[in-house]
Design a protein around this motif. Structure first.
Motif, PDB file in Angstrom:
ATOM      1  N   ARG A   1      -0.235  -8.914  11.631  1.00  0.00           N
ATOM      2  CA  ARG A   1       0.267  -8.394  10.364  1.00  0.00           C
ATOM      3  C   ARG A   1       1.749  -8.738  10.189  1.00  0.00           C
ATOM      4  N   VAL A   2       2.115  -8.920   8.922  1.00  0.00           N
ATOM      5  CA  VAL A   2       3.427  -9.480   8.603  1.00  0.00           C
ATOM      6  C   VAL A   2       4.531  -8.443   8.765  1.00  0.00           C
TER       7      VAL A   2
ATOM      8  N   PHE B   1       0.735  -3.786   2.032  1.00  0.00           N
ATOM      9  CA  PHE B   1       0.687  -3.720   3.491  1.00  0.00           C
ATOM     10  C   PHE B   1      -0.333  -2.692   3.967  1.00  0.00           C
ATOM     11  N   THR B   2      -0.461  -1.566   3.258  1.00  0.00           N
ATOM     12  CA  THR B   2      -1.365  -0.502   3.750  1.00  0.00           C
ATOM     13  C   THR B   2      -2.820  -0.943   3.764  1.00  0.00           C
ATOM     14  N   MET B   3      -3.181  -1.922   2.970  1.00  0.00           N
ATOM     15  CA  MET B   3      -4.570  -2.399   2.983  1.00  0.00           C
ATOM     16  C   MET B   3      -4.714  -3.657   3.832  1.00  0.00           C
ATOM     17  N   SER B   4      -3.668  -4.037   4.530  1.00  0.00           N
ATOM     18  CA  SER B   4      -3.733  -5.294   5.274  1.00  0.00           C
ATOM     19  C   SER B   4      -4.512  -5.113   6.572  1.00  0.00           C
TER      20      SER B   4
ATOM     21  N   ALA C   1      -2.263 -14.441   3.216  1.00  0.00           N
ATOM     22  CA  ALA C   1      -3.689 -14.503   2.897  1.00  0.00           C
ATOM     23  C   ALA C   1      -4.210 -13.132   2.478  1.00  0.00           C
ATOM     24  N   MET C   2      -5.506 -13.106   2.177  1.00  0.00           N
ATOM     25  CA  MET C   2      -6.130 -11.874   1.704  1.00  0.00           C
ATOM     26  C   MET C   2      -6.019 -10.737   2.709  1.00  0.00           C
TER      27      MET C   2
END
Ligand SMILES: *Cc1c(COP(=O)(O)O)cnc(C)c1O
Length: 416
Positions: A384-385, A373-376, A306-307
């Motif tokens: 987080r994945v 990933f850094t903006m997740s 997702a976003m």
């Protein structure tokens, strides 16, 4: 160029079958190709061969320790924008003498940490920050290596959110102010003038804005030289674009050649701070189709990412190519690819032509290695994945998937 290719109708990352990785790791996950990182980093190194230089990878693009360690071992320095990124870069083994510190809002505490650890230079973005650095320098009794970030006021012709070198942006000092700041700093022993820097934006697909910016920076360098202020490092920032869709950005080779020509015979060490152009196409986000949902107007593929995992489509309406991990003969249809989050902005693609995949099938969202990933975040309390790195026929989970316990770590009840 990257090392995500189809063999016998299945997606591979280098010599690893994506389906095999999924079997072990589950979905969603980020998948990074180390050889692609290497290739992109070397493209810069080769282009810069023969001139004194330092390639400082922009940590904010991908700050995974394994990525930083890998690039550091190839000879990369780091461009950091926070105390947290300093911590990561040092943990990854990158020498402080190869770290430049950018950003408009460095706190006193962050400046102290960075000065103590011995970073190559602070890219100073305001006179207020200069004063703060001076204060810290006096307190700990150590001169601070600085460069001023100049705002050359050129239009990088990119998305307004990632353009930074226009007069109206919050970044850097206008040329006149920078000139005064250099004169002031040169008279104060708290400061050690090391360089000059600029960074005009991200995802640039032409060389000319870089050259325009460089010309303005160089004319200031020449002026300063006449006044006896010697600039050692010229830091041109990052910003070179990548191919997401049908862009054709210049290669590092063309970009560096244009810089070299413009710099001419000046005695300067060139620093570049590429982020996206090194790691963007070195990563994909692998996600599973949960449901196929048809409404009278639209067809949706609801996927398990997702976003919160990849924000770029929602944030910038960014395009990411999406491909099934197993090639399909099925007929093509038009889908919106969306995540489970309770926001209409939660999409990866709109009205995208894709084969009629089914629940359980895997999709690869490409070019997700930078600002992925850094903006997740944990929005909707989604752990987080995982992040996985591949080199050749080996893969390793370089950040495990978060658990529900990770979600509440540090939280406490008001009444115990
Ligand atoms: C974001 C940023 C970079 C990296 O930009 P890319 O477009 O990812 O190459 C480099 N330098 C500074 C100061 C930045 O803010």
């Amino acid at each position: 160029m990257d090392y995500f290719d189809f063999k016998n109708g299945e997606l591979y990352c280098e010599d690893c079958r994506v389906l095999d990785i999924e079997k072990e790791v589950g979905t969603p996950f980020y998948l990074y190709s180390a050889k692609t990182l290497e290739r992109h980093f070397k493209a810069y190194e080769d282009a810069l061969h023969g001139i004194p230089h330092l390639v400082c990878f922009a940590v904010k693009a991908n700050s995974n320790l394994a990525v930083l360690r890998f690039l550091g071992e190839l000879g990369a320095g780091a461009d950091i924008v926070s105390g947290g990124e300093l911590f990561r870069a040092l943990k990854a083994g990158i020498s402080p003498s190869r770290i430049v510190y950018s950003g408009v809002g460095k706190t006193g505490e962050e400046i102290k940490e960075a000065l103590n650890s011995g970073v190559l230079m602070f890219n100073v973005e305001s006179t207020g920050e200069l004063e703060k650095i001076g204060e810290v320098s006096r307190t700990i009794g150590k001169a601070a290596p600085i460069s001023f970030r100049v705002n050359p006021d050129v239009d990088p012709k990119t998305h307004p959110y990632i353009s930074t070198g226009l007069e109206e942006n919050k970044f850097g000092l206008p040329v006149d102010e920078a000139r005064r700041a250099y004169e002031y700093a040169s008279r104060n022993e708290e400061f050690l003038i090391r360089g000059i820097s600029c960074h005009i934006g991200s995802q640039l697909t032409e060389v000319s804005p870089f050259v325009d910016a460089l010309k303005r920076v160089l004319s200031l360098v020449d002026e300063l030289e006449k006044k006896g202020i010697k600039i050692e490092y010229l830091d041109m920032g990052g910003g070179l674009g990548i191919k997401y869709d049908n862009e054709s950005p210049p290669l590092p080779e063309e970009y560096v050649k244009a810089l070299k020509t413009t710099i001419g015979s000046r005695d300067l060490k060139l620093i570049l701070e590429p982020g996206r152009s090194i790691c963007g196409n070195a990563g994909i986000l692998v996600t599973k189709v949960l449901y196929k949902k048809k409404t009278p107007k639209k067809a949706f593929l609801v996927v398990d990412a997702a976003m919160n995992d990849l924000a770029r489509p929602s944030l910038y309406k960014a395009f990411h190519e999406i491909v099934p991990v197993v090639e399909q003969d099925a007929k093509m249809s038009t889908f919106d690819v969306v995540g489970p989050i309770c926001e209409t902005g939660d999409f990866f693609a709109r009205s995208r032509s894709l084969p009629e995949v089914n629940p359980g099938d895997l999709l690869a969202i490409r070019s997700a290695g930078a600002y992925g990933f850094t903006m997740s975040s944990n929005y909707n309390s989604r752990p987080r994945v995982a992040e996985v790195m591949v080199y050749g026929d080996k893969f390793k989970v370089v950040r495990r998937r978060e658990t529900f316990d990770d979600l509440i770590r540090g939280e406490t009840f008001f009444h115990e």
